[in-house]
Motif scaffolding. Structure first.
Motif, PDB file in Angstrom:
ATOM      1  N   VAL A   2       0.622  -1.303  -0.212  1.00 22.21           N
ATOM      2  CA  VAL A   2       0.109   0.052  -0.353  1.00 22.21           C
ATOM      3  C   VAL A   2       0.869   1.702  -0.418  1.00 22.21           C
ATOM      4  O   VAL A   2       0.858   2.145  -0.867  1.00 22.21           O
ATOM      5  N   ILE A   3       2.107   1.589   1.070  1.00 19.93           N
ATOM      6  CA  ILE A   3       2.545   2.512   0.901  1.00 19.93           C
ATOM      7  C   ILE A   3       3.972   2.764  -0.073  1.00 19.93           C
ATOM      8  O   ILE A   3       5.157   2.989  -0.103  1.00 19.93           O
ATOM      9  N   TYR A   4       4.183   1.180  -0.629  1.00 21.06           N
ATOM     10  CA  TYR A   4       5.565   1.018  -1.371  1.00 21.06           C
ATOM     11  C   TYR A   4       5.902   2.422  -2.594  1.00 21.06           C
ATOM     12  O   TYR A   4       7.002   2.413  -2.396  1.00 21.06           O
ATOM     13  N   TYR A   5       4.901   3.013  -2.739  1.00 13.38           N
ATOM     14  CA  TYR A   5       5.274   3.609  -4.181  1.00 13.38           C
ATOM     15  C   TYR A   5       5.566   5.087  -3.679  1.00 13.38           C
ATOM     16  O   TYR A   5       6.312   5.732  -3.867  1.00 13.38           O
ATOM     17  N   LEU A   6       5.894   4.973  -2.889  1.00 15.56           N
ATOM     18  CA  LEU A   6       6.565   6.530  -1.754  1.00 15.56           C
ATOM     19  C   LEU A   6       7.619   6.169  -0.784  1.00 15.56           C
ATOM     20  O   LEU A   6       8.292   6.770  -0.276  1.00 15.56           O
ATOM     21  N   HIS A   7       8.009   5.049  -1.918  1.00 19.99           N
ATOM     22  CA  HIS A   7       9.650   4.377  -1.908  1.00 19.99           C
ATOM     23  C   HIS A   7      10.576   5.594  -1.875  1.00 19.99           C
ATOM     24  O   HIS A   7      10.489   6.940  -3.163  1.00 19.99           O
ATOM     25  N   ASP A   8      11.879   6.072  -1.316  1.00 19.31           N
ATOM     26  CA  ASP A   8      12.164   6.864  -1.655  1.00 19.31           C
ATOM     27  C   ASP A   8      13.580   6.474  -3.084  1.00 19.31           C
ATOM     28  O   ASP A   8      14.502   7.327  -2.753  1.00 19.31           O
ATOM     29  N   LYS A   9      13.659   5.321  -3.713  1.00 18.27           N
ATOM     30  CA  LYS A   9      14.255   5.036  -4.343  1.00 18.27           C
ATOM     31  C   LYS A   9      14.774   5.341  -5.569  1.00 18.27           C
ATOM     32  O   LYS A   9      14.785   3.674  -6.648  1.00 18.27           O
ATOM     33  N   GLU A  10      14.307   5.751  -5.928  1.00 16.63           N
ATOM     34  CA  GLU A  10      13.646   6.554  -7.690  1.00 16.63           C
ATOM     35  C   GLU A  10      14.961   5.741  -8.752  1.00 16.63           C
ATOM     36  O   GLU A  10      15.317   5.662  -9.960  1.00 16.63           O
ATOM     37  N   SER A  11      16.583   6.061  -8.068  1.00 18.37           N
ATOM     38  CA  SER A  11      17.049   6.067  -8.744  1.00 18.37           C
ATOM     39  C   SER A  11      17.847   4.228  -8.446  1.00 18.37           C
ATOM     40  O   SER A  11      18.574   4.154  -9.290  1.00 18.37           O
ATOM     41  N   GLN A  12      16.784   3.858  -8.076  1.00 20.86           N
ATOM     42  CA  GLN A  12      17.815   2.062  -7.654  1.00 20.86           C
ATOM     43  C   GLN A  12      15.906   1.078  -7.496  1.00 20.86           C
ATOM     44  O   GLN A  12      15.577   1.153  -6.924  1.00 20.86           O
ATOM     45  N   PRO A  13      15.569   1.313  -8.508  1.00 23.94           N
ATOM     46  CA  PRO A  13      14.205   0.976  -8.877  1.00 23.94           C
ATOM     47  C   PRO A  13      14.121  -0.644  -8.679  1.00 23.94           C
ATOM     48  O   PRO A  13      12.399  -1.169  -8.149  1.00 23.94           O
ATOM     49  N   ASP A  14      15.688  -0.880  -8.249  1.00 19.72           N
ATOM     50  CA  ASP A  14      15.527  -2.674  -8.321  1.00 19.72           C
ATOM     51  C   ASP A  14      15.748  -3.130  -6.447  1.00 19.72           C
ATOM     52  O   ASP A  14      15.960  -3.839  -6.864  1.00 19.72           O
ATOM     53  N   PHE A  15      15.242  -2.139  -5.949  1.00 23.24           N
ATOM     54  CA  PHE A  15      16.140  -2.346  -4.660  1.00 23.24           C
ATOM     55  C   PHE A  15      15.499  -3.322  -4.296  1.00 23.24           C
ATOM     56  O   PHE A  15      16.038  -4.199  -2.760  1.00 23.24           O
ATOM     57  N   LEU A  16      14.402  -4.044  -4.031  1.00 23.22           N
ATOM     58  CA  LEU A  16      13.283  -4.680  -3.739  1.00 23.22           C
ATOM     59  C   LEU A  16      13.147  -5.921  -4.092  1.00 23.22           C
ATOM     60  O   LEU A  16      12.772  -7.002  -3.850  1.00 23.22           O
ATOM     61  N   PHE A  17      13.944  -6.150  -5.557  1.00 22.34           N
ATOM     62  CA  PHE A  17      13.154  -7.227  -6.288  1.00 22.34           C
ATOM     63  C   PHE A  17      13.727  -8.075  -6.170  1.00 22.34           C
ATOM     64  O   PHE A  17      13.183  -9.325  -6.189  1.00 22.34           O
ATOM     65  N   SER A  18      14.611  -8.431  -4.963  1.00 19.95           N
ATOM     66  CA  SER A  18      15.139  -9.525  -5.021  1.00 19.95           C
ATOM     67  C   SER A  18      14.192 -10.709  -4.065  1.00 19.95           C
ATOM     68  O   SER A  18      13.547 -11.581  -4.527  1.00 19.95           O
ATOM     69  N   TRP A  19      13.425  -9.953  -3.736  1.00 12.34           N
ATOM     70  CA  TRP A  19      12.625 -10.089  -2.164  1.00 12.34           C
ATOM     71  C   TRP A  19      11.479 -10.160  -2.487  1.00 12.34           C
ATOM     72  O   TRP A  19      10.800 -11.178  -2.874  1.00 12.34           O
ATOM     73  N   LEU A  20      11.126  -9.538  -4.053  1.00  8.33           N
ATOM     74  CA  LEU A  20       9.894  -9.952  -4.687  1.00  8.33           C
ATOM     75  C   LEU A  20       9.601 -10.770  -4.938  1.00  8.33           C
ATOM     76  O   LEU A  20       8.755 -11.234  -5.701  1.00  8.33           O
ATOM     77  N   LEU A  21      11.047 -11.347  -6.456  1.00  6.12           N
ATOM     78  CA  LEU A  21      10.661 -12.098  -6.951  1.00  6.12           C
ATOM     79  C   LEU A  21       9.925 -13.729  -5.928  1.00  6.12           C
ATOM     80  O   LEU A  21      10.051 -14.321  -6.263  1.00  6.12           O
ATOM     81  N   HIS A  22      10.803 -13.322  -4.810  1.00  8.09           N
ATOM     82  CA  HIS A  22      11.367 -14.817  -3.850  1.00  8.09           C
ATOM     83  C   HIS A  22       9.636 -14.564  -2.852  1.00  8.09           C
ATOM     84  O   HIS A  22       8.375 -16.010  -3.219  1.00  8.09           O
ATOM     85  N   LEU A  23       8.461 -13.371  -3.302  1.00  7.04           N
ATOM     86  CA  LEU A  23       7.417 -13.293  -2.568  1.00  7.04           C
ATOM     87  C   LEU A  23       7.051 -14.266  -4.355  1.00  7.04           C
ATOM     88  O   LEU A  23       5.828 -15.249  -3.427  1.00  7.04           O
ATOM     89  N   LEU A  24       7.113 -14.142  -5.321  1.00  7.37           N
ATOM     90  CA  LEU A  24       6.061 -14.482  -6.286  1.00  7.37           C
ATOM     91  C   LEU A  24       6.363 -16.492  -6.177  1.00  7.37           C
ATOM     92  O   LEU A  24       5.639 -16.517  -6.772  1.00  7.37           O
ATOM     93  N   ARG A  25       6.725 -16.996  -5.440  1.00  5.92           N
ATOM     94  CA  ARG A  25       6.663 -18.365  -5.249  1.00  5.92           C
ATOM     95  C   ARG A  25       6.024 -18.569  -4.306  1.00  5.92           C
ATOM     96  O   ARG A  25       5.945 -19.846  -3.822  1.00  5.92           O
ATOM     97  N   HIS A  26       5.606 -17.600  -3.276  1.00  2.06           N
ATOM     98  CA  HIS A  26       4.826 -18.055  -2.079  1.00  2.06           C
ATOM     99  C   HIS A  26       3.529 -18.613  -2.633  1.00  2.06           C
ATOM    100  O   HIS A  26       2.819 -18.187  -3.726  1.00  2.06           O
TER     101      HIS A  26
END
Length: 203
Positions: free
Chosen positions: A72-96
């Motif tokens: 819900v709050i993810y879009y307010l992150h301040d990592k505009e220069s690192q858009p993949d900063f959570l990709f490894s975690w998010l790809l892990h979640l896709l296995r749930h």
């Protein structure tokens, strides 16, 4: 006084009913009339620490509550220069096994596809919303493309051959990865996708 930190503490520590109610409170608190700088600092800290916090959660229902609240709050992150900063975690979640968790992960990844593919959709135009280069975007897209294919290969079942459309696929990791890939293909175009496929074959 209610804060995002307190709401997330409830999600992480309270009983099942209170934790679920706190998830609903995240959206209400986010869109209330007044907010201050501390709220946004809290949001950034919550998002940055999300993978570590998630790793400590043992209950499936609490994992679901936490991931949905983060989305819900993810879009307010301040990592505009690192858009993949959570990709490894998010790809892990896709296995749930939990579909709500996978859906939340899909939403968070898809949030980054617009900025990542801007240079492909608007060639020659500089975006004022992010400061990573087209080369950096290409690298991130290629890694995401590879990660999605690994997920699809790992979750493939012969029964999927009979499904013509993604929306018809049974709920699961394969379908979630296909949904993101379809979005990526729409944004990148066929020629660019063929280029990514060739890079993947060379590995």
């Amino acid at each position: 006084m209610t804060t995002f930190i307190k709401i997330f503490d409830t999600i992480l520590t309270a009983d099942k009913d209170a934790s679920r109610k706190a998830v609903r409170e995240v959206r209400k608190f986010l869109y209330r009339t007044h907010s201050d700088r501390n709220d946004y600092d809290d949001i950034k800290n919550i998002i940055d620490s999300a993978p570590g916090e998630y790793a400590e959660i043992s209950e499936d229902w609490r994992q679901e509550n936490f991931v949905i609240a983060v989305s819900v709050i993810y879009y307010l992150h301040d990592k505009e220069s690192q858009p993949d900063f959570l990709f490894s975690w998010l790809l892990h979640l896709l296995r749930h096994k939990n579909g709500n968790i996978r859906h939340a992960a899909v939403r968070m990844i898809e949030h980054e596809l617009g900025p990542l593919t801007y240079h492909l959709r608007c060639p020659g135009k500089k975006s004022s919303f992010h400061d990573f280069s087209p080369e950096q975007a290409d690298y991130i897209i290629a890694r995401l493309f590879e990660g999605l294919h690994i997920l699809m290969n790992d979750s493939w079942k012969p029964m999927y051959k009979k499904y013509k459309y993604i929306e018809s696929l049974p709920s699961g990791t394969y379908k979630s990865a296909q949904m993101i890939l379809s979005h990526l293909e729409d944004d990148c175009g066929n020629e660019y996708i063929r280029h990514l496929e060739e890079l993947l074959r060379q590995k």
